[in-house]
Design a protein around this motif. Structure first.
Motif: not given
Length: 253
Positions: A186-207
């Motif tokens: 959501n807009k500015a809440a995107m910020n570092f989220n996709p970058l962090a997701a890509m860098a993690g061996d295991v990506c955990v998401v709260q939606a």
């Protein structure tokens, strides 16, 4: 196998002491607060966190920091977190301050399989030349300082070599996820989220909202599900203002 988990606690249950975490968010915008609180309810300690900052004193990563669960932070600034500053200056916390754009690219490169890259940011400063205080001693002297980095010239301009970042786990907040892990921010809440997701061996998401696979228009997807391993539906997030500023005269400059 399903990527859906019943709770934040279940999704972070295997994060152990000494883990390296890439955490999305900017200030208190788009932070994975439910996952952080679930981690704080466990007993993992000696954590290394890679994030733009460390939340505020009683919210986001500030919860883990205040509990003494973080031993090292890679961030671009201290922000409004007084406990972050106190622990750093008291020698209780190792801090690697990194230019914000460089930090973003280090995470992106880690997710893209790029080992390192050259950037002009930091050339001619302690970022490249070394000597930035990473940890202070009890007497206020520098116990651990940053090392010098390779500097090379390209087309008449100097660039410093920066290594990519990978993490054991990524903690991420998204507005919408489908059951395959495709994410919409959501807009500015995107910020570092996709970058962090890509860098993690295991990506955990709260939606905030979970939808069936196929419901999202592919052109709406900000991050494909190939990067996502676990999803927890948490409902609408309570939006917090880090530093409220209001006009007192009624005049907008």
């Amino acid at each position: 196998m399903s990527k859906i988990y019943s709770s934040g606690a279940a999704a972070v249950a295997d994060i152990g002491s000494g883990a390296r975490l890439a955490v999305g968010g900017f200030g208190v915008c788009g932070i994975p607060d439910t996952l952080i609180e679930a981690l704080a309810a466990g007993d993992a300690t000696d954590l290394e966190v890679v994030s733009n900052n460390c939340g505020i004193d009683d919210l986001g990563l500030g919860v883990l920091l205040g509990a003494g669960r973080i031993s090292r932070i890679v961030a671009s600034y201290v922000g409004e977190n007084k406990e972050f500053a106190r622990r750093y200056l008291a020698g209780e916390l190792e801090v690697e301050l990194t230019p914000q754009g460089t930090l973003a690219e280090k995470l992106r490169a880690g997710g893209a399989g790029i080992a390192a890259f050259f950037t002009p940011s930091g050339v001619g400063t302690a970022v490249a030349e070394g000597g930035l205080p990473w940890r202070y001693a009890d007497d206020g002297s520098v116990a651990v300082a940053s090392p010098a980095k390779e500097v090379r010239e390209f087309a008449g301009r100097e660039y410093v070599l920066e290594e990519a970042i990978r993490a054991d786990y990524a903690l991420v907040h998204a507005l919408i996820a489908d059951t395959e892990g495709n994410l919409v921010f959501n807009k500015a809440a995107m910020n570092f989220n996709p970058l962090a997701a890509m860098a993690g061996d295991v990506c955990v998401v709260q939606a905030e909202k979970l939808v069936p696979a196929g419901e999202l228009d592919p052109s709406q997807v900000h991050l494909p599900g190939i990067f996502v391993d676990r999803i927890v539906e948490v409902g609408p997030q309570n939006k917090t203002i880090e530093k409220r500023t209001v006009a007192t005269s009624g005049v907008v400059a």
